[in-house]
Scaffold this motif. Structure first.
Motif, PDB file in Angstrom:
ATOM      1  N   ILE A   1      -8.936  -0.150   4.430  1.00 20.10           N
ATOM      2  CA  ILE A   1      -8.870  -0.542   3.025  1.00 20.10           C
ATOM      3  C   ILE A   1      -7.438  -0.959   2.704  1.00 20.10           C
ATOM      4  O   ILE A   1      -6.483  -0.234   3.042  1.00 20.10           O
ATOM      5  CB  ILE A   1      -9.316   0.618   2.116  1.00 20.10           C
ATOM      6  CG1 ILE A   1     -10.753   1.020   2.460  1.00 20.10           C
ATOM      7  CG2 ILE A   1      -9.206   0.228   0.650  1.00 20.10           C
ATOM      8  CD1 ILE A   1     -11.250   2.230   1.696  1.00 20.10           C
ATOM      9  N   LYS A   2      -7.270  -2.082   2.074  1.00 21.02           N
ATOM     10  CA  LYS A   2      -5.952  -2.681   1.869  1.00 21.02           C
ATOM     11  C   LYS A   2      -4.986  -1.767   1.154  1.00 21.02           C
ATOM     12  O   LYS A   2      -3.796  -1.727   1.479  1.00 21.02           O
ATOM     13  CB  LYS A   2      -6.115  -3.999   1.099  1.00 21.02           C
ATOM     14  CG  LYS A   2      -4.815  -4.764   0.926  1.00 21.02           C
ATOM     15  CD  LYS A   2      -5.041  -6.073   0.202  1.00 21.02           C
ATOM     16  CE  LYS A   2      -3.736  -6.835   0.025  1.00 21.02           C
ATOM     17  NZ  LYS A   2      -3.929  -8.124  -0.683  1.00 21.02           N
ATOM     18  N   SER A   3      -5.458  -1.013   0.167  1.00 19.85           N
ATOM     19  CA  SER A   3      -4.559  -0.178  -0.640  1.00 19.85           C
ATOM     20  C   SER A   3      -4.339   1.202  -0.048  1.00 19.85           C
ATOM     21  O   SER A   3      -3.668   2.030  -0.653  1.00 19.85           O
ATOM     22  CB  SER A   3      -5.130  -0.034  -2.060  1.00 19.85           C
ATOM     23  OG  SER A   3      -6.405   0.590  -2.025  1.00 19.85           O
TER      24      SER A   3
ATOM     25  N   LEU B   1      -1.324   6.530  -0.907  1.00 25.63           N
ATOM     26  CA  LEU B   1      -2.461   7.297  -1.408  1.00 25.63           C
ATOM     27  C   LEU B   1      -2.914   8.396  -0.450  1.00 25.63           C
ATOM     28  O   LEU B   1      -3.496   9.379  -0.877  1.00 25.63           O
ATOM     29  CB  LEU B   1      -3.632   6.355  -1.690  1.00 25.63           C
ATOM     30  CG  LEU B   1      -3.452   5.419  -2.889  1.00 25.63           C
ATOM     31  CD1 LEU B   1      -4.596   4.429  -2.972  1.00 25.63           C
ATOM     32  CD2 LEU B   1      -3.337   6.207  -4.182  1.00 25.63           C
ATOM     33  N   CYS B   2      -2.668   8.219   0.847  1.00 26.26           N
ATOM     34  CA  CYS B   2      -3.093   9.220   1.826  1.00 26.26           C
ATOM     35  C   CYS B   2      -1.963  10.200   2.115  1.00 26.26           C
ATOM     36  O   CYS B   2      -0.812   9.983   1.716  1.00 26.26           O
ATOM     37  CB  CYS B   2      -3.536   8.542   3.128  1.00 26.26           C
ATOM     38  SG  CYS B   2      -5.000   7.498   2.928  1.00 26.26           S
ATOM     39  N   GLY B   3      -2.295  11.274   2.831  1.00 21.50           N
ATOM     40  CA  GLY B   3      -1.286  12.231   3.238  1.00 21.50           C
ATOM     41  C   GLY B   3      -0.271  11.593   4.161  1.00 21.50           C
ATOM     42  O   GLY B   3      -0.521  10.553   4.779  1.00 21.50           O
TER      43      GLY B   3
ATOM     44  N   ALA C   1       0.815  -1.216   0.000  1.00 17.98           N
ATOM     45  CA  ALA C   1       0.000   0.000   0.000  1.00 17.98           C
ATOM     46  C   ALA C   1       0.850   1.267   0.000  1.00 17.98           C
ATOM     47  O   ALA C   1       0.357   2.347  -0.335  1.00 17.98           O
ATOM     48  CB  ALA C   1      -0.930   0.008   1.214  1.00 17.98           C
ATOM     49  N   CYS C   2       2.123   1.161   0.347  1.00 15.31           N
ATOM     50  CA  CYS C   2       3.001   2.336   0.415  1.00 15.31           C
ATOM     51  C   CYS C   2       3.371   2.861  -0.972  1.00 15.31           C
ATOM     52  O   CYS C   2       3.949   3.949  -1.079  1.00 15.31           O
ATOM     53  CB  CYS C   2       4.266   2.009   1.193  1.00 15.31           C
ATOM     54  SG  CYS C   2       3.981   1.680   2.956  1.00 15.31           S
TER      55      CYS C   2
ATOM     56  N   SER D   1      -8.204   6.894  -9.596  1.00  9.30           N
ATOM     57  CA  SER D   1      -9.543   6.973  -9.009  1.00  9.30           C
ATOM     58  C   SER D   1      -9.672   6.223  -7.692  1.00  9.30           C
ATOM     59  O   SER D   1     -10.687   6.326  -7.027  1.00  9.30           O
ATOM     60  CB  SER D   1     -10.569   6.408 -10.001  1.00  9.30           C
ATOM     61  OG  SER D   1     -10.254   5.058 -10.318  1.00  9.30           O
ATOM     62  N   ARG D   2      -8.661   5.487  -7.271  1.00  7.80           N
ATOM     63  CA  ARG D   2      -8.762   4.749  -6.010  1.00  7.80           C
ATOM     64  C   ARG D   2      -8.627   5.669  -4.805  1.00  7.80           C
ATOM     65  O   ARG D   2      -9.055   5.333  -3.726  1.00  7.80           O
ATOM     66  CB  ARG D   2      -7.677   3.662  -5.937  1.00  7.80           C
ATOM     67  CG  ARG D   2      -7.899   2.508  -6.889  1.00  7.80           C
ATOM     68  CD  ARG D   2      -6.753   1.538  -6.796  1.00  7.80           C
ATOM     69  NE  ARG D   2      -5.515   2.163  -7.266  1.00  7.80           N
ATOM     70  CZ  ARG D   2      -4.318   1.591  -7.174  1.00  7.80           C
ATOM     71  NH1 ARG D   2      -4.210   0.402  -6.615  1.00  7.80           N
ATOM     72  NH2 ARG D   2      -3.244   2.196  -7.618  1.00  7.80           N
ATOM     73  N   GLU D   3      -8.006   6.832  -4.985  1.00  5.64           N
ATOM     74  CA  GLU D   3      -7.733   7.676  -3.833  1.00  5.64           C
ATOM     75  C   GLU D   3      -8.965   8.102  -3.061  1.00  5.64           C
ATOM     76  O   GLU D   3      -8.945   8.051  -1.828  1.00  5.64           O
ATOM     77  CB  GLU D   3      -6.929   8.918  -4.253  1.00  5.64           C
ATOM     78  CG  GLU D   3      -6.613   9.807  -3.069  1.00  5.64           C
ATOM     79  CD  GLU D   3      -5.706  10.949  -3.426  1.00  5.64           C
ATOM     80  OE1 GLU D   3      -5.664  11.908  -2.649  1.00  5.64           O
ATOM     81  OE2 GLU D   3      -5.041  10.883  -4.472  1.00  5.64           O
ATOM     82  N   PRO D   4     -10.055   8.551  -3.690  1.00  8.74           N
ATOM     83  CA  PRO D   4     -11.217   8.972  -2.898  1.00  8.74           C
ATOM     84  C   PRO D   4     -11.745   7.883  -1.960  1.00  8.74           C
ATOM     85  O   PRO D   4     -12.316   8.198  -0.927  1.00  8.74           O
ATOM     86  CB  PRO D   4     -12.250   9.340  -3.964  1.00  8.74           C
ATOM     87  CG  PRO D   4     -11.424   9.735  -5.147  1.00  8.74           C
ATOM     88  CD  PRO D   4     -10.240   8.825  -5.113  1.00  8.74           C
ATOM     89  N   THR D   5     -11.527   6.621  -2.296  1.00 13.60           N
ATOM     90  CA  THR D   5     -12.004   5.550  -1.437  1.00 13.60           C
ATOM     91  C   THR D   5     -11.208   5.457  -0.145  1.00 13.60           C
ATOM     92  O   THR D   5     -11.603   4.764   0.773  1.00 13.60           O
ATOM     93  CB  THR D   5     -11.926   4.199  -2.172  1.00 13.60           C
ATOM     94  OG1 THR D   5     -10.553   3.886  -2.465  1.00 13.60           O
ATOM     95  CG2 THR D   5     -12.712   4.238  -3.470  1.00 13.60           C
ATOM     96  N   CYS D   6     -10.057   6.152  -0.062  1.00  9.60           N
ATOM     97  CA  CYS D   6      -9.226   6.124   1.136  1.00  9.60           C
ATOM     98  C   CYS D   6      -9.693   7.131   2.184  1.00  9.60           C
ATOM     99  O   CYS D   6      -9.132   7.169   3.277  1.00  9.60           O
ATOM    100  CB  CYS D   6      -7.764   6.422   0.776  1.00  9.60           C
ATOM    101  SG  CYS D   6      -6.960   5.101  -0.160  1.00  9.60           S
ATOM    102  N   CYS D   7     -10.687   7.943   1.863  1.00  7.26           N
ATOM    103  CA  CYS D   7     -11.136   8.973   2.789  1.00  7.26           C
ATOM    104  C   CYS D   7     -12.233   8.439   3.702  1.00  7.26           C
ATOM    105  O   CYS D   7     -13.286   8.003   3.243  1.00  7.26           O
ATOM    106  CB  CYS D   7     -11.651  10.187   2.033  1.00  7.26           C
ATOM    107  SG  CYS D   7     -10.368  11.028   1.089  1.00  7.26           S
ATOM    108  N   ALA D   8     -11.976   8.484   5.004  1.00  5.41           N
ATOM    109  CA  ALA D   8     -13.003   8.125   5.972  1.00  5.41           C
ATOM    110  C   ALA D   8     -13.952   9.297   6.166  1.00  5.41           C
ATOM    111  O   ALA D   8     -13.723  10.407   5.672  1.00  5.41           O
ATOM    112  CB  ALA D   8     -12.353   7.734   7.293  1.00  5.41           C
ATOM    113  N   SER D   9     -15.031   9.066   6.878  1.00  7.71           N
ATOM    114  CA  SER D   9     -16.045  10.105   7.060  1.00  7.71           C
ATOM    115  C   SER D   9     -15.516  11.317   7.818  1.00  7.71           C
ATOM    116  O   SER D   9     -15.995  12.436   7.635  1.00  7.71           O
ATOM    117  CB  SER D   9     -17.253   9.526   7.815  1.00  7.71           C
ATOM    118  OG  SER D   9     -16.845   8.988   9.074  1.00  7.71           O
TER     119      SER D   9
END
Length: 291
Positions: free
Chosen positions: A223-225, A192-194, A173-174, A207-215
């Protein structure tokens, strides 16, 4: 009879403990060698990365590299990872020698050998505690001399550092995110995250990045990635130093046990008399009870 039984039990346990120490010393040396190899491999990978990243045809500057040297070298503290491993190898060698002295002192009931064993094992114990503290500090990311330069070099520019060449040291994931090729046709793979766990959205990440955002706006590491730079660095430090810290902890336990048993055995051995140096005089149980 109680004193006799106490002495005999402590003597036998001392022999057993030192035999275990001898076996563990071989394990310590093996773990240290593996960890040292891990650190050297990471250092070599960094230098190789810098040689490629500082290629005049691609870039004259690279994150974590000194492109002005020839050949280019890393500015990250890679050699620090090897210090705890080298220390564990030293502890293993000294423990091997100490265990032989301890066994010989207990079997031969030799006062001088037991004294030498106690002094030697106390010295090794102090060293081991120091190495354990160093390894534990590195593994948790609490060593400023190690984590500080790493975090400082990557925190701002972690997206300009290619994490993928270090796939042997970082989780997959890194390097899940990828930048588009720049003017030199060079792209970078990164988390993908900060860097500090915040959710980051940019126009050039897939497009996978938005899925890494929690509420709550943080990185959803479930999420694995999805992961973040600081977690990747801490993972590297953990796998580099945690095995050394674990081995050092067991070394401390067995060394303390050996020292305690030697303290129990020494006073009795100190009262044994050997009228003839060429003939070992052994007290029987009735005489031992009087000692």
């Amino acid at each position: 009879m109680a004193t006799c039984c106490k002495y005999k039990t402590a003597k036998r346990l001392m022999i057993v403990v030192n035999f275990v120490m001898l076996l563990l010393s071989l394990i310590f040396m093996a773990v240290g060698a593996i960890s040292l190899s891990y650190g050297m491999s990471f250092s070599n990978t960094l230098d190789q990365y810098c040689e490629e990243a500082c290629n005049p045809g691609t870039s004259t500057e690279a994150v974590g590299c000194d492109c002005t040297s020839s050949p280019p070298t890393t500015t990250l503290p890679s050699l620090v990872f090897q210090s705890p491993a080298s220390g564990l190898i030293v502890v293993g060698v000294l423990s091997f020698i100490c265990s032989i002295i301890g066994c010989a002192g207990a079997v031969r009931e030799n006062r001088k050998l037991v004294w030498a064993y106690m002094a030697f094992i106390l010295f090794i114990l102090v060293l081991t505690i120091g190495f354990f503290g160093a390894a534990a500090t590195v593994s948790t990311g609490a060593a400023p001399s190690v984590s500080g330069p790493l975090m400082g070099a990557l925190e701002i520019n972690y997206r300009q550092f290619d994490w993928e060449p270090f796939h042997l040291f970082f989780p997959e994931a890194c390097f899940a995110g990828t930048t588009p090729p720049n003017a030199n046709d060079v792209s970078y793979s990164f988390p993908l995250c900060g860097f500090n766990g915040e959710c980051v959205k940019t126009g050039y990440v897939d497009s996978r990045e938005p899925t890494c955002c929690a509420s709550d706006g943080s990185c959803d590491t479930a999420i694995k990635s999805c992961t973040y730079g600081r977690a990747c660095v801490l993972s590297l430090l953990y796998y580099a130093a945690a095995p050394v810290a674990t081995a050092a902890f067991f070394a401390i336990v067995i060394q303390v046990a050996g020292l305690v048993l030697a303290c129990v055995v020494r006073p009795v051995i100190g009262r044994l008399e050997f009228p003839d140096r060429n003939r070992r005089y052994k007290l029987d149980e009735s005489e031992m009870e009087e000692v």
